[in-house]
Write a protein that holds these residues in place. Structure first.
Motif, PDB file in Angstrom:
ATOM      1  N   MET A  30       0.841  -1.195   0.000  1.00  0.00           N
ATOM      2  CA  MET A  30       0.000   0.000   0.000  1.00  0.00           C
ATOM      3  C   MET A  30       0.881   1.252   0.000  1.00  0.00           C
ATOM      4  N   ALA A  31       1.718   1.399  -1.009  1.00  0.00           N
ATOM      5  CA  ALA A  31       2.596   2.569  -1.156  1.00  0.00           C
ATOM      6  C   ALA A  31       1.741   3.719  -1.696  1.00  0.00           C
ATOM      7  N   CYS A  32       0.903   4.258  -0.834  1.00  0.00           N
ATOM      8  CA  CYS A  32      -0.223   5.113  -1.222  1.00  0.00           C
ATOM      9  C   CYS A  32       0.102   6.360  -2.039  1.00  0.00           C
ATOM     10  N   ASN A  33       1.133   7.067  -1.738  1.00  0.00           N
ATOM     11  CA  ASN A  33       1.401   8.334  -2.422  1.00  0.00           C
ATOM     12  C   ASN A  33       2.534   8.226  -3.428  1.00  0.00           C
ATOM     13  N   THR A  34       2.602   7.079  -4.096  1.00  0.00           N
ATOM     14  CA  THR A  34       3.681   6.848  -5.049  1.00  0.00           C
ATOM     15  C   THR A  34       3.133   6.217  -6.327  1.00  0.00           C
ATOM     16  N   GLU A  35       3.983   6.167  -7.333  1.00  0.00           N
ATOM     17  CA  GLU A  35       3.621   5.494  -8.591  1.00  0.00           C
ATOM     18  C   GLU A  35       3.350   4.002  -8.358  1.00  0.00           C
ATOM     19  N   ASN A  36       3.881   3.448  -7.267  1.00  0.00           N
ATOM     20  CA  ASN A  36       3.699   2.029  -6.954  1.00  0.00           C
ATOM     21  C   ASN A  36       2.414   1.746  -6.178  1.00  0.00           C
ATOM     22  N   ALA A  37       1.583   2.756  -5.993  1.00  0.00           N
ATOM     23  CA  ALA A  37       0.318   2.568  -5.276  1.00  0.00           C
ATOM     24  C   ALA A  37      -0.547   1.548  -6.023  1.00  0.00           C
ATOM     25  N   PRO A  38      -1.303   0.748  -5.282  1.00  0.00           N
ATOM     26  CA  PRO A  38      -2.177  -0.231  -5.938  1.00  0.00           C
ATOM     27  C   PRO A  38      -3.293   0.482  -6.699  1.00  0.00           C
ATOM     28  N   ASP A  39      -3.838  -0.170  -7.692  1.00  0.00           N
ATOM     29  CA  ASP A  39      -4.963   0.401  -8.430  1.00  0.00           C
ATOM     30  C   ASP A  39      -6.240   0.034  -7.682  1.00  0.00           C
ATOM     31  N   LEU A  40      -6.811   1.000  -6.995  1.00  0.00           N
ATOM     32  CA  LEU A  40      -7.993   0.739  -6.176  1.00  0.00           C
ATOM     33  C   LEU A  40      -9.291   0.789  -6.970  1.00  0.00           C
ATOM     34  N   LYS A  41      -9.211   1.142  -8.221  1.00  0.00           N
ATOM     35  CA  LYS A  41     -10.350   1.103  -9.141  1.00  0.00           C
ATOM     36  C   LYS A  41     -11.569   1.867  -8.619  1.00  0.00           C
ATOM     37  N   ILE A  42     -11.353   3.114  -8.202  1.00  0.00           N
ATOM     38  CA  ILE A  42     -12.490   3.924  -7.760  1.00  0.00           C
ATOM     39  C   ILE A  42     -12.853   5.007  -8.775  1.00  0.00           C
ATOM     40  N   MET A  43     -12.043   5.168  -9.823  1.00  0.00           N
ATOM     41  CA  MET A  43     -12.410   6.095 -10.890  1.00  0.00           C
ATOM     42  C   MET A  43     -13.287   5.312 -11.870  1.00  0.00           C
ATOM     43  N   VAL A  44     -14.490   5.821 -12.109  1.00  0.00           N
ATOM     44  CA  VAL A  44     -15.482   5.098 -12.903  1.00  0.00           C
ATOM     45  C   VAL A  44     -16.008   5.981 -14.032  1.00  0.00           C
ATOM     46  N   GLN A  45     -16.787   5.387 -14.913  1.00  0.00           N
ATOM     47  CA  GLN A  45     -17.403   6.130 -16.016  1.00  0.00           C
ATOM     48  C   GLN A  45     -18.814   6.607 -15.693  1.00  0.00           C
ATOM     49  N   LYS A  46     -19.565   5.767 -14.940  1.00  0.00           N
ATOM     50  CA  LYS A  46     -20.952   6.094 -14.597  1.00  0.00           C
ATOM     51  C   LYS A  46     -21.118   6.083 -13.084  1.00  0.00           C
ATOM     52  N   TYR A  47     -22.030   6.886 -12.590  1.00  0.00           N
ATOM     53  CA  TYR A  47     -22.256   7.049 -11.160  1.00  0.00           C
ATOM     54  C   TYR A  47     -22.463   5.713 -10.444  1.00  0.00           C
ATOM     55  N   ASP A  48     -23.232   4.809 -11.043  1.00  0.00           N
ATOM     56  CA  ASP A  48     -23.559   3.540 -10.385  1.00  0.00           C
ATOM     57  C   ASP A  48     -22.611   2.398 -10.737  1.00  0.00           C
ATOM     58  N   ASP A  49     -21.510   2.686 -11.424  1.00  0.00           N
ATOM     59  CA  ASP A  49     -20.540   1.630 -11.736  1.00  0.00           C
ATOM     60  C   ASP A  49     -20.004   1.018 -10.443  1.00  0.00           C
ATOM     61  N   VAL A  50     -19.748  -0.261 -10.487  1.00  0.00           N
ATOM     62  CA  VAL A  50     -19.208  -0.989  -9.342  1.00  0.00           C
ATOM     63  C   VAL A  50     -17.722  -0.669  -9.210  1.00  0.00           C
ATOM     64  N   THR A  51     -17.285  -0.503  -7.978  1.00  0.00           N
ATOM     65  CA  THR A  51     -15.861  -0.318  -7.697  1.00  0.00           C
ATOM     66  C   THR A  51     -15.390  -1.479  -6.842  1.00  0.00           C
ATOM     67  N   THR A  52     -14.113  -1.690  -6.844  1.00  0.00           N
ATOM     68  CA  THR A  52     -13.591  -2.754  -5.988  1.00  0.00           C
ATOM     69  C   THR A  52     -13.286  -2.205  -4.605  1.00  0.00           C
ATOM     70  N   GLY A  53     -12.797  -0.968  -4.544  1.00  0.00           N
ATOM     71  CA  GLY A  53     -12.452  -0.378  -3.252  1.00  0.00           C
ATOM     72  C   GLY A  53     -11.303  -1.079  -2.560  1.00  0.00           C
ATOM     73  N   SER A  54     -10.643  -1.977  -3.266  1.00  0.00           N
ATOM     74  CA  SER A  54      -9.507  -2.672  -2.665  1.00  0.00           C
ATOM     75  C   SER A  54      -8.580  -3.178  -3.750  1.00  0.00           C
ATOM     76  N   ALA A  55      -7.381  -3.546  -3.338  1.00  0.00           N
ATOM     77  CA  ALA A  55      -6.414  -4.130  -4.261  1.00  0.00           C
ATOM     78  C   ALA A  55      -6.896  -5.515  -4.680  1.00  0.00           C
ATOM     79  N   PRO A  56      -6.387  -6.037  -5.794  1.00  0.00           N
ATOM     80  CA  PRO A  56      -6.779  -7.389  -6.210  1.00  0.00           C
ATOM     81  C   PRO A  56      -6.504  -8.400  -5.099  1.00  0.00           C
ATOM     82  N   LYS A  57      -7.416  -9.345  -4.964  1.00  0.00           N
ATOM     83  CA  LYS A  57      -7.253 -10.361  -3.928  1.00  0.00           C
ATOM     84  C   LYS A  57      -6.101 -11.304  -4.276  1.00  0.00           C
ATOM     85  N   PRO A  58      -5.207 -11.503  -3.323  1.00  0.00           N
ATOM     86  CA  PRO A  58      -4.115 -12.439  -3.586  1.00  0.00           C
ATOM     87  C   PRO A  58      -4.651 -13.872  -3.583  1.00  0.00           C
ATOM     88  N   LYS A  59      -4.003 -14.723  -4.338  1.00  0.00           N
ATOM     89  CA  LYS A  59      -4.408 -16.120  -4.401  1.00  0.00           C
ATOM     90  C   LYS A  59      -3.314 -16.960  -3.767  1.00  0.00           C
TER      91      LYS A  59
END
Length: 169
Positions: A119-148
């Motif tokens: 979670m290197a939050c303020n850097t280029e290495n920050a995870p993609d939290l996928k909260i920028m969307v195209q439509k108001y009701d688009d689903v977001t993940t709100g978290s980094a990809p789940k590790p397997k």
């Protein structure tokens, strides 16, 4: 620290981040953060008259900002207020899980470092939290990809995490 111990500690960190959702934030905080996100967009654009679209869904923190002058393109994803707050909350939760875990004291530093690296939050290495969307009701993940985790059995049959990856394999 042996590789197995490192993987076990990293699993603590990854599990917390993978299980986090924006709905875990208090509604009041999400609404304040959305207001901040929209205001940030308006300021980035150079005012309301240069803002084509600015919204933030307080349920998901899904946000969009477009300016008539394209100014939003200069802002990195990790610079947006909602992204910064969500990332920092996840980092703090991860570190708290390290603190609460039953791992040896000398391994906690490795666990904390795993959280900070993931979670290197303020850097280029920050995870993609996928909260920028195209439509108001688009689903977001709100978290980094789940590790397997790849789990194998010890000689005594108990499960052991032998590898963790954030991708498909």
């Amino acid at each position: 620290m042996r590789l197995f111990e490192q993987l076990s500690v990293a699993a603590v960190a990854a599990t917390v981040v993978a299980g986090w959702e924006t709905s875990m934030m208090p509604e009041k905080l999400r609404k304040e953060l959305c207001a901040e996100q929209v205001l940030f967009c308006t300021n980035v654009c150079g005012g309301e008259n240069l803002t084509r679209e600015a919204f933030c869904n307080s349920n998901t923190l899904g946000s969009k900002c477009t300016c008539t002058n394209g100014a939003e393109a200069a802002i990195k994803r990790y610079q947006w207020p909602a992204f910064q707050r969500v990332c920092e909350i996840q980092r703090q939760e991860c570190r708290a899980a390290c603190d609460r875990s039953n791992i040896a004291a000398n391994e906690k530093a490795f666990c904390f470092n795993s959280c900070d690296t993931r979670m290197a939050c303020n850097t280029e290495n920050a995870p993609d939290l996928k909260i920028m969307v195209q439509k108001y009701d688009d689903v977001t993940t709100g978290s980094a990809p789940k590790p397997k985790p790849k789990v194998e059995a010890n000689a005594d049959g108990s499960p052991v995490v032998v590898a963790i990856n954030g991708g498909d394999g």
